[in-house]
Design a protein around this motif. Sequence first.
Motif, short mmCIF file in Angstrom:
data_model
loop_
_atom_site.label_atom_id
_atom_site.label_comp_id
_atom_site.label_asym_id
_atom_site.label_seq_id
_atom_site.Cartn_x
_atom_site.Cartn_y
_atom_site.Cartn_z
N ALA A 137 17.46 80.44 26.94
CA ALA A 137 16.47 79.98 27.91
C ALA A 137 16.93 80.29 29.33
O ALA A 137 18.11 80.54 29.59
CB ALA A 137 16.24 78.48 27.75
N ASP A 138 15.97 80.28 30.23
CA ASP A 138 16.24 80.55 31.65
C ASP A 138 17.22 79.53 32.20
O ASP A 138 17.02 78.32 32.09
CB ASP A 138 14.92 80.47 32.43
CG ASP A 138 15.04 81.10 33.82
OD1 ASP A 138 16.09 80.91 34.46
OD2 ASP A 138 14.09 81.80 34.22
N LYS A 139 18.33 80.00 32.81
CA LYS A 139 19.39 79.11 33.29
C LYS A 139 19.45 79.05 34.82
O LYS A 139 20.45 78.62 35.38
CB LYS A 139 20.74 79.58 32.75
CG LYS A 139 20.92 79.44 31.26
CD LYS A 139 21.06 77.98 30.87
CE LYS A 139 22.40 77.42 31.34
NZ LYS A 139 22.53 75.98 31.02
N ARG A 140 18.36 79.43 35.49
CA ARG A 140 18.39 79.44 36.96
C ARG A 140 18.43 78.05 37.56
O ARG A 140 18.81 77.86 38.71
CB ARG A 140 17.17 80.19 37.50
CG ARG A 140 17.23 81.70 37.28
CD ARG A 140 15.97 82.35 37.79
NE ARG A 140 14.81 81.95 36.99
CZ ARG A 140 13.55 82.34 37.27
NH1 ARG A 140 13.32 83.10 38.32
NH2 ARG A 140 12.54 81.94 36.51
N PHE A 141 18.04 77.04 36.76
CA PHE A 141 17.87 75.71 37.34
C PHE A 141 19.13 74.85 37.24
O PHE A 141 19.17 73.76 37.80
CB PHE A 141 16.69 75.01 36.64
CG PHE A 141 15.43 75.84 36.68
CD1 PHE A 141 14.76 76.04 37.87
CD2 PHE A 141 14.96 76.46 35.53
CE1 PHE A 141 13.61 76.82 37.92
CE2 PHE A 141 13.81 77.23 35.57
CZ PHE A 141 13.13 77.42 36.77
N THR A 142 20.13 75.28 36.56
CA THR A 142 21.40 74.54 36.49
C THR A 142 22.54 75.49 36.20
O THR A 142 22.38 76.42 35.42
CB THR A 142 21.36 73.42 35.42
OG1 THR A 142 22.64 72.79 35.37
CG2 THR A 142 21.04 73.99 34.04
N LYS A 143 23.66 75.24 36.82
CA LYS A 143 24.84 76.07 36.58
C LYS A 143 25.86 75.35 35.70
O LYS A 143 26.93 75.86 35.43
CB LYS A 143 25.49 76.46 37.92
CG LYS A 143 24.61 77.39 38.76
CD LYS A 143 25.35 77.92 39.95
CE LYS A 143 24.47 78.85 40.77
NZ LYS A 143 24.08 80.06 40.03
N ILE A 144 25.51 74.12 35.27
CA ILE A 144 26.41 73.38 34.38
C ILE A 144 26.30 73.97 32.98
O ILE A 144 25.19 74.14 32.46
CB ILE A 144 26.04 71.88 34.34
CG1 ILE A 144 26.10 71.29 35.75
CG2 ILE A 144 26.98 71.12 33.41
CD1 ILE A 144 25.61 69.86 35.83
N PRO A 145 27.43 74.30 32.34
CA PRO A 145 27.37 74.86 30.98
C PRO A 145 26.61 73.94 30.03
O PRO A 145 26.79 72.72 30.05
CB PRO A 145 28.85 74.97 30.58
CG PRO A 145 29.58 75.06 31.87
CD PRO A 145 28.81 74.22 32.84
N SER A 146 25.78 74.53 29.19
CA SER A 146 24.93 73.75 28.28
C SER A 146 25.76 72.91 27.31
O SER A 146 25.34 71.81 26.93
CB SER A 146 24.01 74.69 27.50
OG SER A 146 23.19 75.42 28.38
N GLY A 147 26.90 73.44 26.91
CA GLY A 147 27.75 72.68 25.99
C GLY A 147 28.23 71.38 26.62
O GLY A 147 28.30 70.33 25.95
N ILE A 148 28.56 71.41 27.91
CA ILE A 148 29.00 70.21 28.60
C ILE A 148 27.85 69.21 28.72
O ILE A 148 28.03 67.99 28.52
CB ILE A 148 29.54 70.56 30.01
CG1 ILE A 148 30.66 71.60 29.91
CG2 ILE A 148 30.02 69.31 30.73
CD1 ILE A 148 31.82 71.18 29.08
N ILE A 149 26.65 69.72 29.02
CA ILE A 149 25.48 68.85 29.10
C ILE A 149 25.22 68.18 27.75
O ILE A 149 24.96 66.97 27.67
CB ILE A 149 24.24 69.65 29.55
CG1 ILE A 149 24.44 70.17 30.98
CG2 ILE A 149 22.98 68.79 29.46
CD1 ILE A 149 23.34 71.11 31.44
N ALA A 150 25.27 68.97 26.68
CA ALA A 150 25.00 68.44 25.34
C ALA A 150 25.99 67.35 24.96
O ALA A 150 25.61 66.27 24.48
CB ALA A 150 25.04 69.58 24.32
N ILE A 151 27.29 67.61 25.17
CA ILE A 151 28.31 66.63 24.82
C ILE A 151 28.18 65.39 25.71
O ILE A 151 28.32 64.25 25.24
CB ILE A 151 29.71 67.26 24.94
CG1 ILE A 151 29.90 68.32 23.86
CG2 ILE A 151 30.81 66.19 24.83
CD1 ILE A 151 31.17 69.14 24.02
#
Length: 520
Positions: free
Chosen positions: A189-203
Amino acid sequence: MKFKYKWWGKGDLDAAFGLFFDGFSKILTATGIMIYAFGMPASIVIGKILPAIGVVNFLGNLWYFYEAKNLAEKERRQDVTSQPFGIGASQLTGWLYLIMGPIYWHSGDAMLAYRIALSAAFIGSLVEIAGAFCGRWIIRVIPHSALMGNMASAAIVWLSFVGMAFVFDKPIYAVLPLFIIIVDYLGKADKRFTKIPSGIIAIGIGAVISWTSGYLTLDNLVSSFSQVGFNLPQTFFGEIVAGLKSIVPYLPIIIPLQINNFLTTLQGLESAKEAGDDYPQRQSMIMDGVSTMIGSFLGNPFPTTVYFGHPSWKEIGARAGYSVVVAFAYLIIGLSGLTGIVMAIIPHEAVMVLLIFVGISVATSTLQNMDKKYFTVVLLSLIPIVFQYIQVLIDSAVQAAGTTTAQIATEKFAEYSVPIKGIQILSYGAFLSSLLMAALLAYVIDKKYSHAGICAIVLAVCSLVGIIHCESISLFPKDGVILGVIYMIVALTLFSKKYLLEKQGGKVLSEDMSSIPNLN
Protein backbone atom coordinates in the motif's frame (compact mmCIF):
# COMPACT_ATOMS: atom_id res chain seq x y z
CA MET A 1 37.38 5.75 -4.12
CA LYS A 2 37.01 3.71 -0.95
CA PHE A 3 33.66 1.93 -0.57
CA LYS A 4 31.90 2.03 2.81
CA TYR A 5 28.99 -0.30 3.43
CA LYS A 6 26.05 1.41 5.17
CA TRP A 7 24.78 -1.60 7.06
CA TRP A 8 21.60 -0.05 8.51
CA GLY A 9 18.67 0.22 6.10
CA LYS A 10 15.02 1.25 6.31
CA GLY A 11 13.85 -2.33 6.92
CA ASP A 12 16.38 -3.35 9.58
CA LEU A 13 14.19 -2.44 12.55
CA ASP A 14 11.28 -4.51 11.24
CA ALA A 15 13.63 -7.37 10.37
CA ALA A 16 15.20 -7.22 13.84
CA PHE A 17 11.77 -7.52 15.49
CA GLY A 18 10.72 -10.31 13.15
CA LEU A 19 13.88 -12.39 13.42
CA PHE A 20 14.29 -11.91 17.15
CA PHE A 21 10.72 -12.81 18.04
CA ASP A 22 10.72 -15.73 15.60
CA GLY A 23 13.62 -17.31 17.43
CA PHE A 24 12.68 -15.92 20.82
CA SER A 25 9.14 -17.32 20.67
CA LYS A 26 10.63 -20.78 20.05
CA ILE A 27 13.02 -20.37 22.97
CA LEU A 28 10.27 -19.13 25.27
CA THR A 29 8.09 -22.09 24.26
CA ALA A 30 10.96 -24.51 24.81
CA THR A 31 11.64 -22.98 28.23
CA GLY A 32 8.03 -23.50 29.27
CA ILE A 33 7.99 -27.07 27.94
CA MET A 34 11.20 -28.04 29.73
CA ILE A 35 10.18 -26.51 33.06
CA TYR A 36 6.42 -27.09 33.18
CA ALA A 37 5.80 -30.08 30.87
CA PHE A 38 8.99 -32.06 31.47
CA GLY A 39 9.46 -30.89 35.05
CA MET A 40 13.13 -30.02 34.53
CA PRO A 41 14.65 -27.76 37.20
CA ALA A 42 14.75 -24.04 36.39
CA SER A 43 18.38 -24.05 37.52
CA ILE A 44 19.24 -26.12 34.43
CA VAL A 45 16.94 -24.38 31.96
CA ILE A 46 17.43 -20.74 33.00
CA GLY A 47 20.85 -21.10 34.61
CA LYS A 48 22.58 -23.27 32.00
CA ILE A 49 20.65 -23.55 28.71
CA LEU A 50 19.47 -19.95 28.16
CA PRO A 51 22.91 -18.34 28.69
CA ALA A 52 24.41 -20.74 26.13
CA ILE A 53 21.61 -19.98 23.66
CA GLY A 54 22.27 -16.27 24.14
CA VAL A 55 26.01 -16.58 23.48
CA VAL A 56 25.75 -18.86 20.43
CA ASN A 57 23.07 -16.67 18.84
CA PHE A 58 25.24 -13.64 19.52
CA LEU A 59 28.26 -15.22 17.81
CA GLY A 60 26.27 -16.64 14.89
CA ASN A 61 24.44 -13.42 14.05
CA LEU A 62 27.68 -11.44 14.21
CA TRP A 63 29.21 -13.95 11.81
CA TYR A 64 26.44 -13.41 9.26
CA PHE A 65 26.81 -9.64 9.69
CA TYR A 66 30.52 -10.12 8.84
CA GLU A 67 29.63 -12.19 5.76
CA ALA A 68 27.22 -9.50 4.53
CA LYS A 69 29.76 -6.73 5.09
CA ASN A 70 32.41 -8.71 3.17
CA LEU A 71 30.04 -9.37 0.27
CA ALA A 72 28.97 -5.71 0.13
CA GLU A 73 32.58 -4.52 0.03
CA LYS A 74 33.57 -7.15 -2.50
CA GLU A 75 30.73 -6.26 -4.90
CA ARG A 76 30.56 -2.58 -3.86
CA ARG A 77 26.81 -2.75 -3.21
CA GLN A 78 24.78 -1.11 -0.46
CA ASP A 79 21.75 -3.41 -0.83
CA VAL A 80 23.34 -6.57 0.62
CA THR A 81 21.14 -8.26 3.25
CA SER A 82 22.58 -10.61 5.88
CA GLN A 83 21.33 -14.15 6.40
CA PRO A 84 18.87 -14.69 9.28
CA PHE A 85 20.25 -17.12 11.88
CA GLY A 86 18.99 -18.97 14.95
CA ILE A 87 17.68 -22.28 16.29
CA GLY A 88 15.69 -24.32 13.76
CA ALA A 89 12.04 -25.08 14.54
CA SER A 90 12.10 -28.75 13.53
CA GLN A 91 15.36 -29.37 15.40
CA LEU A 92 13.99 -27.72 18.54
CA THR A 93 10.80 -29.80 18.38
CA GLY A 94 12.72 -33.01 17.63
CA TRP A 95 15.21 -32.53 20.45
CA LEU A 96 12.43 -31.69 22.95
CA TYR A 97 9.88 -34.38 22.16
CA LEU A 98 12.05 -37.19 20.79
CA ILE A 99 15.16 -36.97 22.99
CA MET A 100 14.96 -34.86 26.15
CA GLY A 101 11.35 -35.52 27.11
CA PRO A 102 11.31 -39.33 26.81
CA ILE A 103 14.62 -39.67 28.66
CA TYR A 104 13.48 -37.49 31.55
CA TRP A 105 10.04 -39.11 31.81
CA HIS A 106 11.59 -42.58 31.84
CA SER A 107 14.48 -41.91 34.21
CA GLY A 108 13.40 -38.85 36.20
CA ASP A 109 17.01 -37.68 35.83
CA ALA A 110 17.08 -34.16 34.38
CA MET A 111 20.86 -34.12 34.04
CA LEU A 112 20.80 -37.40 32.09
CA ALA A 113 18.27 -35.95 29.62
CA TYR A 114 20.32 -32.77 29.33
CA ARG A 115 23.60 -34.66 28.93
CA ILE A 116 22.33 -36.86 26.08
CA ALA A 117 20.72 -33.86 24.35
CA LEU A 118 24.09 -32.04 24.45
CA SER A 119 25.80 -35.12 22.97
CA ALA A 120 23.10 -35.26 20.29
CA ALA A 121 23.78 -31.62 19.40
CA PHE A 122 27.50 -32.37 19.15
CA ILE A 123 26.87 -35.34 16.82
CA GLY A 124 24.44 -33.18 14.87
CA SER A 125 27.11 -30.52 14.37
CA LEU A 126 29.33 -33.10 12.68
CA VAL A 127 26.47 -34.01 10.32
CA GLU A 128 26.01 -30.30 9.48
CA ILE A 129 29.71 -29.86 8.76
CA ALA A 130 29.74 -32.99 6.59
CA GLY A 131 26.80 -31.54 4.66
CA ALA A 132 28.94 -28.52 3.73
CA PHE A 133 31.20 -30.76 1.62
CA CYS A 134 28.38 -32.25 -0.44
CA GLY A 135 26.21 -29.13 -0.69
CA ARG A 136 27.42 -28.15 -4.17
CA TRP A 137 26.86 -31.69 -5.40
CA ILE A 138 23.32 -31.64 -4.00
CA ILE A 139 22.59 -28.42 -5.88
CA ARG A 140 23.84 -29.97 -9.14
CA VAL A 141 21.92 -33.23 -8.68
CA ILE A 142 18.58 -32.03 -7.27
CA PRO A 143 16.48 -29.92 -9.66
CA HIS A 144 16.38 -26.29 -8.61
CA SER A 145 12.57 -26.28 -8.67
CA ALA A 146 12.47 -29.18 -6.18
CA LEU A 147 15.06 -27.66 -3.85
CA MET A 148 13.40 -24.24 -3.75
CA GLY A 149 9.87 -25.64 -3.78
CA ASN A 150 10.67 -27.77 -0.76
CA MET A 151 11.98 -24.69 1.06
CA ALA A 152 8.91 -22.64 0.12
CA SER A 153 6.64 -25.42 1.37
CA ALA A 154 8.43 -25.61 4.71
CA ALA A 155 8.28 -21.82 5.09
CA ILE A 156 4.58 -21.53 4.29
CA VAL A 157 3.71 -24.35 6.73
CA TRP A 158 6.03 -23.73 9.68
CA LEU A 159 5.87 -19.92 9.53
CA SER A 160 2.59 -18.89 7.90
CA PHE A 161 0.29 -21.80 8.83
CA VAL A 162 1.57 -21.95 12.41
CA GLY A 163 1.52 -18.16 12.70
CA MET A 164 -2.06 -17.92 11.42
CA ALA A 165 -3.21 -20.51 13.95
CA PHE A 166 -1.70 -18.53 16.84
CA VAL A 167 -3.07 -15.20 15.55
CA PHE A 168 -6.65 -16.46 15.21
CA ASP A 169 -6.40 -18.42 18.45
CA LYS A 170 -6.52 -15.01 20.20
CA PRO A 171 -7.94 -12.81 17.43
CA ILE A 172 -8.57 -9.71 19.52
CA TYR A 173 -4.83 -9.17 20.03
CA ALA A 174 -3.37 -9.95 16.62
CA VAL A 175 -5.86 -9.96 13.72
CA LEU A 176 -5.75 -6.17 13.34
CA PRO A 177 -1.91 -6.20 13.32
CA LEU A 178 -2.10 -9.04 10.78
CA PHE A 179 -4.14 -6.94 8.35
CA ILE A 180 -1.76 -4.02 8.75
CA ILE A 181 0.98 -6.36 7.48
CA ILE A 182 -1.29 -7.77 4.74
CA VAL A 183 -2.18 -4.29 3.46
CA ASP A 184 1.22 -2.61 3.79
CA TYR A 185 3.72 -5.42 3.16
CA LEU A 186 1.89 -7.97 1.02
CA GLY A 187 -0.37 -5.42 -0.70
CA LYS A 188 2.41 -2.82 -0.94
CA ALA A 189 0.00 0.00 0.00
CA ASP A 190 0.93 3.64 -0.44
CA LYS A 191 3.37 4.61 2.36
CA ARG A 192 3.53 8.38 1.78
CA PHE A 193 1.46 9.12 4.87
CA THR A 194 3.76 7.57 7.49
CA LYS A 195 7.44 6.76 7.71
CA ILE A 196 7.04 4.44 10.72
CA PRO A 197 7.74 0.83 9.68
CA SER A 198 4.52 -1.16 9.43
CA GLY A 199 5.91 -3.96 11.56
CA ILE A 200 6.47 -1.54 14.45
CA ILE A 201 2.94 -0.16 14.07
CA ALA A 202 1.46 -3.68 14.03
CA ILE A 203 3.36 -4.82 17.13
CA GLY A 204 2.58 -1.54 18.91
CA ILE A 205 -1.15 -1.87 18.25
CA GLY A 206 -1.07 -5.49 19.42
CA ALA A 207 0.67 -4.42 22.63
CA VAL A 208 -1.82 -1.58 23.27
CA ILE A 209 -4.80 -3.91 22.77
CA SER A 210 -3.23 -6.54 25.04
CA TRP A 211 -2.60 -4.06 27.85
CA THR A 212 -5.95 -2.29 27.64
CA SER A 213 -7.90 -5.56 27.49
CA GLY A 214 -6.09 -7.07 30.47
CA TYR A 215 -4.34 -9.84 28.51
CA LEU A 216 -1.03 -8.35 29.67
CA THR A 217 -1.03 -7.01 33.22
CA LEU A 218 1.22 -5.03 35.52
CA ASP A 219 1.21 -7.90 38.03
CA ASN A 220 2.61 -10.29 35.44
CA LEU A 221 5.22 -7.72 34.43
CA VAL A 222 6.29 -7.21 38.04
CA SER A 223 6.45 -10.96 38.72
CA SER A 224 8.59 -11.47 35.60
CA PHE A 225 11.39 -9.51 37.30
CA SER A 226 11.87 -12.41 39.73
CA GLN A 227 13.58 -14.33 36.90
CA VAL A 228 16.24 -11.66 36.44
CA GLY A 229 19.78 -12.73 37.34
CA PHE A 230 23.18 -12.74 35.65
CA ASN A 231 24.24 -16.21 34.44
CA LEU A 232 27.39 -16.93 32.47
CA PRO A 233 27.52 -20.08 30.31
CA GLN A 234 29.59 -22.98 31.55
CA THR A 235 31.55 -25.67 29.68
CA PHE A 236 30.16 -29.18 29.27
CA PHE A 237 32.90 -31.23 27.61
CA GLY A 238 32.70 -33.95 30.26
CA GLU A 239 28.91 -34.12 30.03
CA ILE A 240 29.07 -34.52 26.25
CA VAL A 241 31.60 -37.35 26.49
CA ALA A 242 29.48 -39.08 29.13
CA GLY A 243 26.34 -38.66 27.04
CA LEU A 244 27.97 -40.26 24.00
CA LYS A 245 27.83 -43.62 25.80
CA SER A 246 24.02 -43.53 25.56
CA ILE A 247 23.63 -41.82 22.20
CA VAL A 248 23.28 -44.80 19.81
CA PRO A 249 19.48 -45.28 20.21
CA TYR A 250 18.97 -41.63 19.25
CA LEU A 251 21.06 -41.60 16.06
CA PRO A 252 17.95 -42.42 13.96
CA ILE A 253 16.47 -39.15 15.22
CA ILE A 254 19.61 -37.02 15.09
CA ILE A 255 20.82 -37.89 11.58
CA PRO A 256 17.59 -37.19 9.61
CA LEU A 257 16.92 -34.00 11.60
CA GLN A 258 20.41 -32.71 10.89
CA ILE A 259 20.21 -33.64 7.21
CA ASN A 260 17.06 -31.50 7.27
CA ASN A 261 19.07 -28.80 9.04
CA PHE A 262 21.91 -28.50 6.53
CA LEU A 263 19.44 -28.68 3.64
CA THR A 264 17.60 -25.75 5.26
CA THR A 265 20.86 -23.79 5.35
CA LEU A 266 21.55 -24.75 1.74
CA GLN A 267 18.11 -23.62 0.66
CA GLY A 268 18.52 -20.37 2.57
CA LEU A 269 21.76 -19.72 0.68
CA GLU A 270 20.08 -20.51 -2.63
CA SER A 271 17.15 -18.19 -1.89
CA ALA A 272 19.64 -15.42 -0.97
CA LYS A 273 21.44 -16.03 -4.25
CA GLU A 274 18.15 -15.72 -6.17
CA ALA A 275 17.52 -12.44 -4.35
CA GLY A 276 20.92 -11.14 -5.44
CA ASP A 277 23.22 -12.00 -2.50
CA ASP A 278 25.57 -14.85 -3.41
CA TYR A 279 27.21 -16.00 -0.18
CA PRO A 280 30.07 -18.55 0.06
CA GLN A 281 28.16 -21.78 0.39
CA ARG A 282 30.62 -24.12 2.07
CA GLN A 283 31.87 -21.48 4.49
CA SER A 284 28.36 -20.64 5.66
CA MET A 285 27.35 -24.28 6.08
CA ILE A 286 30.50 -25.09 8.04
CA MET A 287 29.87 -22.13 10.32
CA ASP A 288 26.35 -23.40 11.05
CA GLY A 289 27.86 -26.70 12.18
CA VAL A 290 30.58 -24.95 14.16
CA SER A 291 28.02 -22.77 15.95
CA THR A 292 26.01 -25.87 16.88
CA MET A 293 29.21 -27.47 18.20
CA ILE A 294 30.22 -24.40 20.21
CA GLY A 295 26.68 -24.22 21.56
CA SER A 296 26.85 -27.82 22.79
CA PHE A 297 30.18 -27.14 24.52
CA LEU A 298 28.61 -24.16 26.34
CA GLY A 299 25.37 -25.93 27.27
CA ASN A 300 22.93 -25.34 24.38
CA PRO A 301 21.33 -28.66 23.36
CA PHE A 302 19.55 -27.28 20.26
CA PRO A 303 21.14 -27.11 16.76
CA THR A 304 21.48 -23.77 14.96
CA THR A 305 20.82 -22.94 11.32
CA VAL A 306 20.23 -20.24 8.71
CA TYR A 307 16.53 -19.32 8.79
CA PHE A 308 14.08 -18.88 5.97
CA GLY A 309 13.30 -15.26 5.19
CA HIS A 310 16.28 -13.52 3.58
CA PRO A 311 14.28 -12.46 0.45
CA SER A 312 11.47 -11.01 2.56
CA TRP A 313 13.84 -8.95 4.73
CA LYS A 314 15.64 -7.80 1.59
CA GLU A 315 12.32 -6.84 0.03
CA ILE A 316 11.53 -4.40 2.86
CA GLY A 317 15.00 -2.80 2.70
CA ALA A 318 16.90 -4.56 5.50
CA ARG A 319 20.68 -4.81 5.21
CA ALA A 320 22.90 -6.30 7.94
CA GLY A 321 22.06 -4.09 10.89
CA TYR A 322 19.26 -6.36 12.05
CA SER A 323 21.77 -9.15 12.65
CA VAL A 324 23.73 -6.92 15.03
CA VAL A 325 20.58 -5.88 16.92
CA VAL A 326 19.42 -9.50 17.23
CA ALA A 327 22.91 -10.63 18.31
CA PHE A 328 23.05 -8.22 21.24
CA ALA A 329 19.39 -8.77 22.15
CA TYR A 330 19.99 -12.51 22.49
CA LEU A 331 23.17 -11.97 24.49
CA ILE A 332 21.58 -9.56 26.95
CA ILE A 333 18.39 -11.55 27.43
CA GLY A 334 20.19 -14.91 27.55
CA LEU A 335 22.66 -13.83 30.21
CA SER A 336 20.34 -11.67 32.30
CA GLY A 337 17.16 -13.75 32.54
CA LEU A 338 15.04 -11.04 30.90
CA THR A 339 13.07 -13.57 28.85
CA GLY A 340 9.90 -13.27 30.86
CA ILE A 341 10.00 -9.47 30.94
CA VAL A 342 10.05 -9.12 27.15
CA MET A 343 7.05 -11.39 26.72
CA ALA A 344 5.25 -9.63 29.59
CA ILE A 345 5.48 -6.37 27.62
CA ILE A 346 4.78 -7.51 24.04
CA PRO A 347 2.31 -10.33 23.16
CA HIS A 348 3.95 -12.96 21.01
CA GLU A 349 0.73 -13.29 18.96
CA ALA A 350 1.30 -9.77 17.61
CA VAL A 351 4.86 -10.63 16.63
CA MET A 352 3.71 -13.78 14.83
CA VAL A 353 2.20 -11.59 12.08
CA LEU A 354 5.73 -10.82 10.85
CA LEU A 355 6.44 -14.55 10.55
CA ILE A 356 3.27 -15.03 8.50
CA PHE A 357 4.60 -12.37 6.13
CA VAL A 358 8.01 -14.08 5.92
CA GLY A 359 6.47 -17.46 5.01
CA ILE A 360 4.22 -16.00 2.32
CA SER A 361 7.03 -13.82 0.98
CA VAL A 362 9.44 -16.77 0.68
CA ALA A 363 6.82 -18.86 -1.15
CA THR A 364 5.88 -15.96 -3.45
CA SER A 365 9.49 -15.18 -4.29
CA THR A 366 10.09 -18.85 -5.13
CA LEU A 367 7.10 -19.04 -7.49
CA GLN A 368 7.93 -15.72 -9.17
CA ASN A 369 11.40 -17.00 -10.05
CA MET A 370 10.20 -20.38 -11.27
CA ASP A 371 8.94 -21.55 -14.66
CA LYS A 372 5.17 -22.16 -14.44
CA LYS A 373 5.58 -25.72 -15.58
CA TYR A 374 7.18 -26.53 -12.20
CA PHE A 375 4.33 -25.20 -10.03
CA THR A 376 3.08 -28.77 -9.55
CA VAL A 377 6.50 -29.61 -8.10
CA VAL A 378 5.94 -27.05 -5.34
CA LEU A 379 2.42 -28.31 -4.65
CA LEU A 380 3.60 -31.92 -4.39
CA SER A 381 6.43 -30.97 -2.05
CA LEU A 382 3.91 -29.18 0.19
CA ILE A 383 1.85 -32.29 0.98
CA PRO A 384 4.21 -34.30 3.25
CA ILE A 385 5.16 -31.16 5.18
CA VAL A 386 1.50 -30.28 5.78
CA PHE A 387 0.94 -33.78 7.15
CA GLN A 388 4.00 -33.40 9.36
CA TYR A 389 2.35 -30.35 10.91
CA ILE A 390 -0.95 -32.24 11.25
CA GLN A 391 0.86 -35.06 13.04
CA VAL A 392 2.44 -32.61 15.50
CA LEU A 393 -1.02 -31.17 16.21
CA ILE A 394 -2.53 -34.64 16.75
CA ASP A 395 0.29 -35.70 19.07
CA SER A 396 -0.01 -32.49 21.08
CA ALA A 397 -3.80 -32.79 21.28
CA VAL A 398 -3.83 -36.36 22.57
CA GLN A 399 -1.01 -35.51 24.98
CA ALA A 400 -3.16 -32.66 26.32
CA ALA A 401 -5.86 -35.28 26.88
CA GLY A 402 -3.48 -37.29 29.04
CA THR A 403 -2.49 -40.01 26.60
CA THR A 404 -0.35 -40.57 23.49
CA THR A 405 -1.10 -41.43 19.89
CA ALA A 406 0.55 -44.83 20.33
CA GLN A 407 -1.86 -45.73 23.14
CA ILE A 408 -4.93 -45.08 20.99
CA ALA A 409 -5.92 -47.91 18.65
CA THR A 410 -5.92 -47.15 14.93
CA GLU A 411 -9.53 -48.33 14.82
CA LYS A 412 -10.54 -45.56 17.22
CA PHE A 413 -9.14 -42.94 14.86
CA ALA A 414 -10.84 -44.67 11.93
CA GLU A 415 -14.22 -44.38 13.66
CA TYR A 416 -13.90 -40.61 13.30
CA SER A 417 -12.51 -40.77 9.74
CA VAL A 418 -8.95 -39.89 10.81
CA PRO A 419 -6.48 -41.88 8.63
CA ILE A 420 -3.87 -41.80 11.37
CA LYS A 421 -1.53 -44.33 9.77
CA GLY A 422 -1.44 -42.43 6.49
CA ILE A 423 -0.79 -39.18 8.34
CA GLN A 424 2.06 -40.77 10.28
CA ILE A 425 3.66 -42.40 7.23
CA LEU A 426 3.65 -39.08 5.39
CA SER A 427 4.92 -37.17 8.43
CA TYR A 428 7.93 -39.37 9.23
CA GLY A 429 10.96 -37.94 7.42
CA ALA A 430 8.61 -35.50 5.66
CA PHE A 431 11.26 -32.98 4.71
CA LEU A 432 13.38 -35.57 2.89
CA SER A 433 10.50 -37.45 1.25
CA SER A 434 9.04 -34.11 0.13
CA LEU A 435 12.33 -33.17 -1.51
CA LEU A 436 12.78 -36.54 -3.25
CA MET A 437 9.19 -36.69 -4.54
CA ALA A 438 9.50 -33.14 -5.85
CA ALA A 439 12.80 -33.98 -7.55
CA LEU A 440 11.26 -37.05 -9.20
CA LEU A 441 8.37 -35.00 -10.58
CA ALA A 442 10.67 -32.22 -11.80
CA TYR A 443 12.76 -34.76 -13.74
CA VAL A 444 9.63 -36.32 -15.26
CA ILE A 445 8.45 -32.86 -16.38
CA ASP A 446 11.84 -32.41 -18.07
CA LYS A 447 11.52 -35.89 -19.65
CA LYS A 448 14.63 -37.04 -17.77
CA TYR A 449 13.22 -40.45 -16.91
CA SER A 450 16.50 -42.05 -15.85
CA HIS A 451 17.13 -39.28 -13.35
CA ALA A 452 13.55 -39.64 -12.08
CA GLY A 453 14.13 -43.40 -11.75
CA ILE A 454 17.20 -42.76 -9.61
CA CYS A 455 15.07 -40.55 -7.34
CA ALA A 456 12.61 -43.44 -6.98
CA ILE A 457 15.49 -45.77 -6.06
CA VAL A 458 16.69 -43.31 -3.40
CA LEU A 459 13.13 -43.15 -2.04
CA ALA A 460 13.10 -46.95 -1.92
CA VAL A 461 16.42 -47.17 -0.07
CA CYS A 462 15.38 -44.50 2.43
CA SER A 463 12.14 -46.41 3.06
CA LEU A 464 13.90 -49.75 3.47
CA VAL A 465 16.13 -48.37 6.23
CA GLY A 466 13.41 -46.29 7.90
CA ILE A 467 14.75 -42.80 7.15
CA ILE A 468 11.36 -41.85 5.66
CA HIS A 469 7.84 -43.11 6.31
CA CYS A 470 8.92 -44.85 9.54
CA GLU A 471 9.06 -43.73 13.16
CA SER A 472 12.71 -44.71 13.55
CA ILE A 473 15.62 -45.99 11.49
CA SER A 474 15.76 -49.78 11.28
CA LEU A 475 16.54 -52.30 8.58
CA PHE A 476 13.49 -53.45 6.62
CA PRO A 477 10.64 -52.06 8.77
CA LYS A 478 7.21 -53.35 7.71
CA ASP A 479 5.86 -50.13 6.19
CA GLY A 480 9.29 -49.31 4.81
CA VAL A 481 9.47 -52.61 2.94
CA ILE A 482 6.01 -52.16 1.40
CA LEU A 483 6.78 -48.64 0.21
CA GLY A 484 10.33 -49.57 -0.77
CA VAL A 485 9.02 -52.25 -3.13
CA ILE A 486 6.48 -49.81 -4.58
CA TYR A 487 9.19 -47.20 -5.18
CA MET A 488 11.35 -49.82 -6.91
CA ILE A 489 8.43 -50.64 -9.22
CA VAL A 490 8.11 -46.91 -9.96
CA ALA A 491 11.84 -46.81 -10.74
CA LEU A 492 11.60 -49.77 -13.13
CA THR A 493 8.60 -48.14 -14.84
CA LEU A 494 10.54 -44.91 -15.35
CA PHE A 495 13.61 -46.69 -16.71
CA SER A 496 11.35 -48.74 -19.01
CA LYS A 497 9.62 -45.59 -20.23
CA LYS A 498 12.94 -44.08 -21.24
CA TYR A 499 14.04 -47.30 -22.96
CA LEU A 500 10.76 -47.74 -24.88
CA LEU A 501 10.64 -44.12 -26.01
CA GLU A 502 14.20 -44.27 -27.27
CA LYS A 503 13.59 -47.59 -28.95
CA GLN A 504 10.51 -46.22 -30.70
CA GLY A 505 12.38 -43.14 -31.81
CA GLY A 506 10.44 -40.80 -29.52
CA LYS A 507 11.88 -37.40 -28.86
CA VAL A 508 13.31 -37.32 -25.37
CA LEU A 509 15.93 -35.14 -23.79
CA SER A 510 19.42 -36.57 -23.68
CA GLU A 511 20.03 -38.35 -20.42
CA ASP A 512 23.62 -39.40 -20.41
CA MET A 513 24.04 -40.91 -16.96
CA SER A 514 27.56 -39.51 -16.81
CA SER A 515 25.94 -36.07 -16.50
CA ILE A 516 25.10 -36.89 -12.91
CA PRO A 517 28.02 -35.35 -11.02
CA ASN A 518 29.98 -37.16 -8.36
CA LEU A 519 31.14 -35.89 -5.01
CA ASN A 520 34.51 -34.95 -6.42
